[in-house]
Design a protein around this motif. Sequence first.
Motif, PDB file in Angstrom:
ATOM      1  N   GLU A  88      24.212   5.673 -19.679  1.00 36.33           N
ATOM      2  CA  GLU A  88      24.932   4.443 -19.331  1.00 36.33           C
ATOM      3  C   GLU A  88      24.233   3.203 -19.872  1.00 36.33           C
ATOM      4  O   GLU A  88      24.903   2.199 -20.147  1.00 36.33           O
ATOM      5  CB  GLU A  88      25.119   4.367 -17.818  1.00 36.33           C
ATOM      6  CG  GLU A  88      26.136   5.374 -17.318  1.00 36.33           C
ATOM      7  CD  GLU A  88      26.322   5.362 -15.825  1.00 36.33           C
ATOM      8  OE1 GLU A  88      27.335   5.940 -15.367  1.00 36.33           O
ATOM      9  OE2 GLU A  88      25.484   4.795 -15.096  1.00 36.33           O
ATOM     10  N   GLU A  89      22.927   3.258 -20.030  1.00 33.48           N
ATOM     11  CA  GLU A  89      22.225   2.131 -20.648  1.00 33.48           C
ATOM     12  C   GLU A  89      22.776   1.868 -22.045  1.00 33.48           C
ATOM     13  O   GLU A  89      23.033   0.712 -22.429  1.00 33.48           O
ATOM     14  CB  GLU A  89      20.728   2.418 -20.726  1.00 33.48           C
ATOM     15  CG  GLU A  89      19.938   1.307 -21.407  1.00 33.48           C
ATOM     16  CD  GLU A  89      18.514   1.719 -21.735  1.00 33.48           C
ATOM     17  OE1 GLU A  89      17.662   0.818 -21.806  1.00 33.48           O
ATOM     18  OE2 GLU A  89      18.255   2.921 -21.936  1.00 33.48           O
ATOM     19  N   ALA A  90      22.975   2.941 -22.825  1.00 33.84           N
ATOM     20  CA  ALA A  90      23.507   2.790 -24.182  1.00 33.84           C
ATOM     21  C   ALA A  90      24.952   2.292 -24.158  1.00 33.84           C
ATOM     22  O   ALA A  90      25.359   1.497 -25.016  1.00 33.84           O
ATOM     23  CB  ALA A  90      23.412   4.118 -24.931  1.00 33.84           C
ATOM     24  N   ASP A 139      37.604   1.179 -26.646  1.00 32.55           N
ATOM     25  CA  ASP A 139      36.283   1.329 -26.044  1.00 32.55           C
ATOM     26  C   ASP A 139      35.953   2.805 -25.814  1.00 32.55           C
ATOM     27  O   ASP A 139      34.791   3.211 -25.910  1.00 32.55           O
ATOM     28  CB  ASP A 139      36.202   0.575 -24.723  1.00 32.55           C
ATOM     29  CG  ASP A 139      36.186  -0.942 -24.914  1.00 32.55           C
ATOM     30  OD1 ASP A 139      35.917  -1.392 -26.041  1.00 32.55           O
ATOM     31  OD2 ASP A 139      36.443  -1.657 -23.923  1.00 32.55           O
ATOM     32  N   ALA A 140      36.980   3.605 -25.503  1.00 27.99           N
ATOM     33  CA  ALA A 140      36.754   5.033 -25.311  1.00 27.99           C
ATOM     34  C   ALA A 140      36.254   5.674 -26.600  1.00 27.99           C
ATOM     35  O   ALA A 140      35.347   6.521 -26.582  1.00 27.99           O
ATOM     36  CB  ALA A 140      38.039   5.714 -24.834  1.00 27.99           C
ATOM     37  N   ILE A 191      32.656   7.539 -27.081  1.00 27.69           N
ATOM     38  CA  ILE A 191      32.478   8.888 -27.634  1.00 27.69           C
ATOM     39  C   ILE A 191      31.369   8.869 -28.682  1.00 27.69           C
ATOM     40  O   ILE A 191      30.484   9.733 -28.705  1.00 27.69           O
ATOM     41  CB  ILE A 191      33.796   9.403 -28.235  1.00 27.69           C
ATOM     42  CG1 ILE A 191      34.827   9.640 -27.126  1.00 27.69           C
ATOM     43  CG2 ILE A 191      33.563  10.689 -29.036  1.00 27.69           C
ATOM     44  CD1 ILE A 191      36.227   9.902 -27.630  1.00 27.69           C
ATOM     45  N   GLN A 192      31.407   7.859 -29.555  1.00 29.20           N
ATOM     46  CA  GLN A 192      30.379   7.753 -30.588  1.00 29.20           C
ATOM     47  C   GLN A 192      28.994   7.559 -29.978  1.00 29.20           C
ATOM     48  O   GLN A 192      28.015   8.176 -30.397  1.00 29.20           O
ATOM     49  CB  GLN A 192      30.711   6.587 -31.528  1.00 29.20           C
ATOM     50  CG  GLN A 192      31.991   6.774 -32.324  1.00 29.20           C
ATOM     51  CD  GLN A 192      32.402   5.507 -33.062  1.00 29.20           C
ATOM     52  OE1 GLN A 192      32.130   4.399 -32.602  1.00 29.20           O
ATOM     53  NE2 GLN A 192      33.048   5.667 -34.205  1.00 29.20           N
ATOM     54  N   VAL A 193      28.913   6.694 -28.974  1.00 26.55           N
ATOM     55  CA  VAL A 193      27.622   6.369 -28.364  1.00 26.55           C
ATOM     56  C   VAL A 193      27.050   7.573 -27.637  1.00 26.55           C
ATOM     57  O   VAL A 193      25.879   7.950 -27.824  1.00 26.55           O
ATOM     58  CB  VAL A 193      27.772   5.173 -27.407  1.00 26.55           C
ATOM     59  CG1 VAL A 193      26.510   4.997 -26.563  1.00 26.55           C
ATOM     60  CG2 VAL A 193      28.075   3.893 -28.183  1.00 26.55           C
ATOM     61  N   THR A 194      27.853   8.203 -26.783  1.00 23.17           N
ATOM     62  CA  THR A 194      27.317   9.257 -25.920  1.00 23.17           C
ATOM     63  C   THR A 194      27.110  10.575 -26.651  1.00 23.17           C
ATOM     64  O   THR A 194      26.328  11.417 -26.187  1.00 23.17           O
ATOM     65  CB  THR A 194      28.217   9.483 -24.698  1.00 23.17           C
ATOM     66  OG1 THR A 194      29.541   9.834 -25.122  1.00 23.17           O
ATOM     67  CG2 THR A 194      28.290   8.202 -23.860  1.00 23.17           C
ATOM     68  N   SER A 195      27.754  10.769 -27.783  1.00 29.17           N
ATOM     69  CA  SER A 195      27.526  12.002 -28.549  1.00 29.17           C
ATOM     70  C   SER A 195      26.088  12.097 -29.047  1.00 29.17           C
ATOM     71  O   SER A 195      25.622  13.181 -29.417  1.00 29.17           O
ATOM     72  CB  SER A 195      28.508  12.099 -29.720  1.00 29.17           C
ATOM     73  OG  SER A 195      28.316  11.038 -30.626  1.00 29.17           O
TER      74      SER A 195
END
Length: 269
Positions: free
Chosen positions: A129-131, A178-179, A183-187
């Motif tokens: 969640e920080e990212a 944003d979704a 997806i890009q961030v959390t992958s």
Amino acid sequence: MSSLAPVNTVAHPASYQARLDARNGVATGPTANVAPGHVQGNLAILPKDMADEFLRFCLRNPKPCPILAVSEPGDPSLPELGVDIDIRTDIPRYRVWQDGVLVDEPTDVRSVWRDDLVSFLIGCSFSFEEAILDNGLPVRHIEQGCNVPMYRTSVPTQAAGRFHGPLVVSMRPLKPADAIRAIQVTSRFPSVHGAPVHFGDPAAIGIQDINRPDYGDAVEIRPGEVPVFWACGVTPQSVVAAVKPSFCITHAPGHMLVTDLINSRVAAL
């Protein structure tokens, strides 16, 4: 045992204080946004005679159950995750299960600790969640000061020995653009669940009422937003309810172990 490379773990003031607050009964609530920048972990503690089967279950289901560390039997410390960790006291709230039935939600499990218990620490989506926030994306349960909503789904996990049960997911509402960014961030964080497993229609994964989570709290879904679902480390609790082991300890959903590891360590390059 740890899935992470060995490190000389250093006690960081924020993460160590979070554990001390839990140990001393000062902190008893959810840990979202506690000690930002630090990896958090879900907990499952099982008798030694079930540990190998549960380990195989985790390895077969790496999205909901990415292993951060496994203890030696009877040892409450996890030195690879933090200095002076005592897994019996350092989580704000626990759940104690007998024969698959929840019998207690204490803030300390020393009174039920046994020498044959093996602790499994599983990656938690609170870590990425920080990212998400750093990329300017909203995290609604942090905005609303509540626990993340979590749901049992109709998606089966891959069985291993006695262990089987439905996938549990956590949800964060986002606008479609944003979704995609989320997806890009959390992958980049496979050790803490990685990319979402579903977004859009909750009924497609067996969730009948998005406003009635099975764990945690409901959050506002605003016009133009879609629910985005990540695999969740509460999945072992749905498995416990299905398998009914004679004894088990877990964290209370949303109440994690805050480790001394830094989130960047679990990010894929």
